[in-house]
Scaffold this active site. Sequence first.
Site, mmCIF file in Angstrom:
data_model
loop_
_atom_site.group_PDB
_atom_site.id
_atom_site.type_symbol
_atom_site.label_atom_id
_atom_site.label_comp_id
_atom_site.label_asym_id
_atom_site.label_seq_id
_atom_site.Cartn_x
_atom_site.Cartn_y
_atom_site.Cartn_z
ATOM 1 N N ASP A 1 28.838 -40.592 -51.328
ATOM 2 C CA ASP A 1 28.611 -41.635 -52.286
ATOM 3 C C ASP A 1 29.609 -42.859 -51.893
ATOM 4 O O ASP A 1 29.888 -43.737 -52.835
ATOM 5 C CB ASP A 1 28.390 -41.398 -53.754
ATOM 6 C CG ASP A 1 27.452 -40.394 -53.926
ATOM 7 O OD1 ASP A 1 26.374 -40.472 -53.417
ATOM 8 O OD2 ASP A 1 27.896 -39.702 -54.943
ATOM 9 N N LYS B 1 28.540 -45.449 -47.311
ATOM 10 C CA LYS B 1 28.524 -45.372 -45.879
ATOM 11 C C LYS B 1 27.170 -45.880 -45.361
ATOM 12 O O LYS B 1 27.067 -46.298 -44.229
ATOM 13 C CB LYS B 1 28.031 -43.938 -45.285
ATOM 14 C CG LYS B 1 29.318 -43.000 -45.801
ATOM 15 C CD LYS B 1 28.948 -41.416 -45.351
ATOM 16 C CE LYS B 1 28.121 -40.694 -46.243
ATOM 17 N NZ LYS B 1 28.672 -40.508 -47.627
ATOM 18 N N GLY C 1 21.536 -40.285 -50.415
ATOM 19 C CA GLY C 1 20.704 -41.320 -50.661
ATOM 20 C C GLY C 1 21.724 -42.752 -50.437
ATOM 21 O O GLY C 1 22.851 -42.864 -50.934
ATOM 22 N N HIS C 2 21.030 -43.619 -50.126
ATOM 23 C CA HIS C 2 21.988 -44.842 -49.379
ATOM 24 C C HIS C 2 21.044 -46.018 -50.051
ATOM 25 O O HIS C 2 19.719 -45.958 -50.014
ATOM 26 C CB HIS C 2 21.914 -44.706 -48.118
ATOM 27 C CG HIS C 2 22.660 -43.952 -47.204
ATOM 28 N ND1 HIS C 2 22.355 -43.516 -46.005
ATOM 29 C CD2 HIS C 2 23.817 -43.314 -47.760
ATOM 30 C CE1 HIS C 2 23.184 -42.573 -45.458
ATOM 31 N NE2 HIS C 2 24.247 -42.682 -46.448
ATOM 32 N N ARG D 1 17.760 -17.278 -39.020
ATOM 33 C CA ARG D 1 16.804 -17.373 -38.000
ATOM 34 C C ARG D 1 15.181 -17.148 -38.522
ATOM 35 O O ARG D 1 14.405 -16.641 -37.902
ATOM 36 C CB ARG D 1 17.001 -16.425 -36.950
ATOM 37 C CG ARG D 1 17.892 -16.770 -35.687
ATOM 38 C CD ARG D 1 19.224 -16.674 -36.013
ATOM 39 N NE ARG D 1 19.628 -15.741 -36.735
ATOM 40 C CZ ARG D 1 20.318 -14.581 -36.057
ATOM 41 N NH1 ARG D 1 20.507 -14.664 -34.934
ATOM 42 N NH2 ARG D 1 20.913 -13.510 -36.965
ATOM 43 N N GLN E 1 26.910 -37.435 -47.125
ATOM 44 C CA GLN E 1 27.518 -36.616 -48.084
ATOM 45 C C GLN E 1 29.098 -37.026 -47.656
ATOM 46 O O GLN E 1 29.574 -38.176 -47.116
ATOM 47 C CB GLN E 1 27.796 -34.992 -47.972
ATOM 48 C CG GLN E 1 26.271 -34.546 -48.830
ATOM 49 C CD GLN E 1 25.329 -34.621 -48.039
ATOM 50 O OE1 GLN E 1 25.210 -34.145 -46.635
ATOM 51 N NE2 GLN E 1 24.033 -35.102 -48.430
ATOM 52 N N THR F 1 19.977 -38.411 -57.667
ATOM 53 C CA THR F 1 19.648 -37.421 -59.000
ATOM 54 C C THR F 1 19.524 -38.209 -60.190
ATOM 55 O O THR F 1 19.303 -37.822 -61.248
ATOM 56 C CB THR F 1 20.492 -36.328 -59.033
ATOM 57 O OG1 THR F 1 21.610 -36.722 -59.207
ATOM 58 C CG2 THR F 1 20.139 -35.194 -57.787
ATOM 59 N N ARG G 1 22.386 -38.834 -61.817
ATOM 60 C CA ARG G 1 23.400 -38.228 -62.629
ATOM 61 C C ARG G 1 24.545 -39.180 -62.757
ATOM 62 O O ARG G 1 24.828 -39.652 -61.726
ATOM 63 C CB ARG G 1 23.862 -36.797 -62.084
ATOM 64 C CG ARG G 1 22.755 -35.633 -62.272
ATOM 65 C CD ARG G 1 23.429 -34.244 -61.669
ATOM 66 N NE ARG G 1 23.711 -34.367 -60.108
ATOM 67 C CZ ARG G 1 24.218 -33.580 -59.452
ATOM 68 N NH1 ARG G 1 24.340 -32.503 -60.029
ATOM 69 N NH2 ARG G 1 24.254 -33.566 -58.091
ATOM 70 N N LEU H 1 36.145 -52.448 -53.632
ATOM 71 C CA LEU H 1 37.308 -52.953 -54.093
ATOM 72 C C LEU H 1 37.424 -53.673 -55.480
ATOM 73 O O LEU H 1 38.082 -53.882 -56.247
ATOM 74 C CB LEU H 1 38.258 -53.698 -52.899
ATOM 75 C CG LEU H 1 39.659 -54.131 -52.970
ATOM 76 C CD1 LEU H 1 40.494 -53.073 -53.284
ATOM 77 C CD2 LEU H 1 39.959 -54.960 -51.846
HETATM 78 P P1 IMP Z 1 23.259 -29.878 -52.254
HETATM 79 O O1 IMP Z 1 23.812 -30.517 -51.053
HETATM 80 O O2 IMP Z 1 22.172 -30.132 -52.991
HETATM 81 O O3 IMP Z 1 23.507 -28.205 -51.957
HETATM 82 O O4 IMP Z 1 24.577 -29.776 -53.311
HETATM 83 C C1 IMP Z 1 25.790 -29.343 -53.193
HETATM 84 C C2 IMP Z 1 26.969 -30.361 -53.788
HETATM 85 O O5 IMP Z 1 27.065 -31.375 -52.946
HETATM 86 C C3 IMP Z 1 26.653 -30.693 -55.143
HETATM 87 O O6 IMP Z 1 28.017 -30.902 -55.770
HETATM 88 C C4 IMP Z 1 25.854 -31.994 -55.133
HETATM 89 O O7 IMP Z 1 26.407 -33.078 -55.940
HETATM 90 C C5 IMP Z 1 26.803 -32.578 -53.755
HETATM 91 N N1 IMP Z 1 26.080 -33.568 -52.962
HETATM 92 C C6 IMP Z 1 25.002 -33.385 -52.094
HETATM 93 N N2 IMP Z 1 24.620 -34.527 -51.455
HETATM 94 C C7 IMP Z 1 25.312 -35.515 -51.866
HETATM 95 C C8 IMP Z 1 25.453 -36.885 -51.793
HETATM 96 O O8 IMP Z 1 24.749 -37.440 -50.980
HETATM 97 N N3 IMP Z 1 26.546 -37.439 -52.493
HETATM 98 C C9 IMP Z 1 27.441 -37.080 -53.270
HETATM 99 N N4 IMP Z 1 27.332 -35.484 -53.660
HETATM 100 C C10 IMP Z 1 26.399 -34.805 -52.997
#
Ligand code: IMP
Length: 431
Positions: free
Chosen positions: A10, A13, A37-38, A139, A220, A297, A299, A328
Site C-alpha cells: 500500500d 506503487k 489493490g491500486h 504441482r 505488496q 478489503t 480494513r 508526504l
Molecule cells: P494474503 O496475501 O491475502 O495471503 O495476506 C497475507 C498478508 O499480506 C496479510 O497481512 C495481508 O493483509 C497482507 N497483504 C496482502 N496483500 C496486500 C497488499 O496489497 N497490501 C497490503 N497488505 C497486503
Amino acid sequence: MVIVGAQWGDEGKGKVTDLLAERADVVIRFQGGNNAGHTIIRDGETFKFHLIPSGILYPGKICAIGNGVVIDPGVLNGEIEGLRQRGIDVSGLRISANAHLIMPYHVLLDTAGELKLGKLEIGTTRRGIGPCYADKAARLGIRVQDLLDEKILRKKIMAAMEPKAQMLRPFAKDPMLDLHTMTEAYMTYGHRLEPYIADTARLCWDALDRGATVLFEGAQGTMLDLDHGTYPFVTSSNPVSGAACIGAGVGPADIDEVWGIAKAYATRVGAGPFPTELEDELGERLRERGGEVGTTTGRPRRCGWLDLVALRYAVRLNRMTSLVLTKLDVLSGINPLRLCVRYRHAEGAVFTEFPYHQSIIHSVEPEYLELPGFEGDIGGCRSEQDLPREARDYLSAISDHTGVPVVLAGVGPGRDQVCWIGETGALRPAA
Ligand code: IMP
C-alpha cells in the site's frame, strides 16, 4: 526497471507505475494476485485495479500479467469489462499462459484456514492467494493455459480437489465446488480471456532485445515477502526485486534500476509485528488524513512512523537504486516528525540492523530521530524548491540514513501531485 514496495504494501506503487509507464514500452506484474489493490486518480476520475497493471490507462500500452501472478479469472474478467465500459482500450493486455489460477476452493480454504487459526490468524485478504501458491508448489495448480482444453482442465481440477476432500467437507453444498459447474465456469472465463493469453516472457525478451524499457511492477511490499518478511505474517509470494526475474521470466542482468516505494510514514494491514506503530491520536490522525483504508478489503490500516531500520533492510534486499516517498503531504502540521533509526530491546541490546529473530521484532522499542515538522498545504508543490525546507530536510535525512537517493515525493492523490527531487537525469533507466 523494477518497482517494489519497500514496506508492508500500500505504498502507492500504482501511482508511480502509472507515472513511469508513460515512458515504458511494456509493463508487467510479476507476483501476487488480487490481494493487491491500486487506486489511480486520473483527470479527477478514480480507477481501481487488482490485477491489471496500472499502465493500461495508456491506449495500446502492452500491460502483461506475468507467470508469477496468481489470477482469479472472475476478478480479471470483471476488471476488463469495467475498463471497457468506461471506454478504456484494453487491447494491450497480455496474460501469461503459465500463470496459476485461483480456484473457488482456494478462496474457501483461505477463509477456513484463518478461522481455524482464531486469534493467531494472519489477517489474509481471504482471496485464496496462499492456497493457490501452495497448490503451485505442490504441482497441483491449474494454469491459464489449462483453460484452453476442457478435458485437461477437468482432470486437473479433480486431481487438485482430491487431497482436499476432507478440508472441503464443510463446503460440500457449495454449488461452485461441483466439478461440472466449476469446469463450465472456468471454460467460460477461458473463452473470454483467450485473446489476451500469451508467452509474456518472450514478450519481455523481444522488448529488451529492441532496447525498449520494461517496467516490472511489484505488488505488496518487502516486509510481506514470504522469505524475508515478518513470517508467518506475510503473503505467499516474493514481492522483492529478485522475484521480478522469476515472475516475468528474465535474468538478473536484464535489470538496470530498482525503485523502492515507501510512504513518508508507515502502514500495515493484517496481523504481525510493526515496531513503530502508533496506537494513539497521532496514529488515528495519520489514518484519517491519509485515507488509510485497504483498497482490497476495506480494513483500516495500522499507522506509524517511518521505520528506517526496516527500510534499510528493504534497500539491501532489493538492491534499490532509488527511493520514492509517497504521501508526504499527510505529515503536514505534525511537529516534530520522527524517524526510527534503531530498535532497543528490553534487555538493553540495540539493533541498527533488522533483527532476524521474530520474537525480538515483536518486543523491541523504536528509538527516534526528531526533525522539525512543516506546515501548510504542499499539494501544489511540483519541484524540490517548492517544498518547505523542513520537508526537504526530512527527505534528505531518509536518503542519508538509507544511502539511496529519494528521487520523487508524492504530495497529493492526483497523478500530477509529485515533486521530482535532484537531477531529473537520474530518472532515466541506466541502460
Ligand atoms: P494474503 O496475501 O491475502 O495471503 O495476506 C497475507 C498478508 O499480506 C496479510 O497481512 C495481508 O493483509 C497482507 N497483504 C496482502 N496483500 C496486500 C497488499 O496489497 N497490501 C497490503 N497488505 C497486503
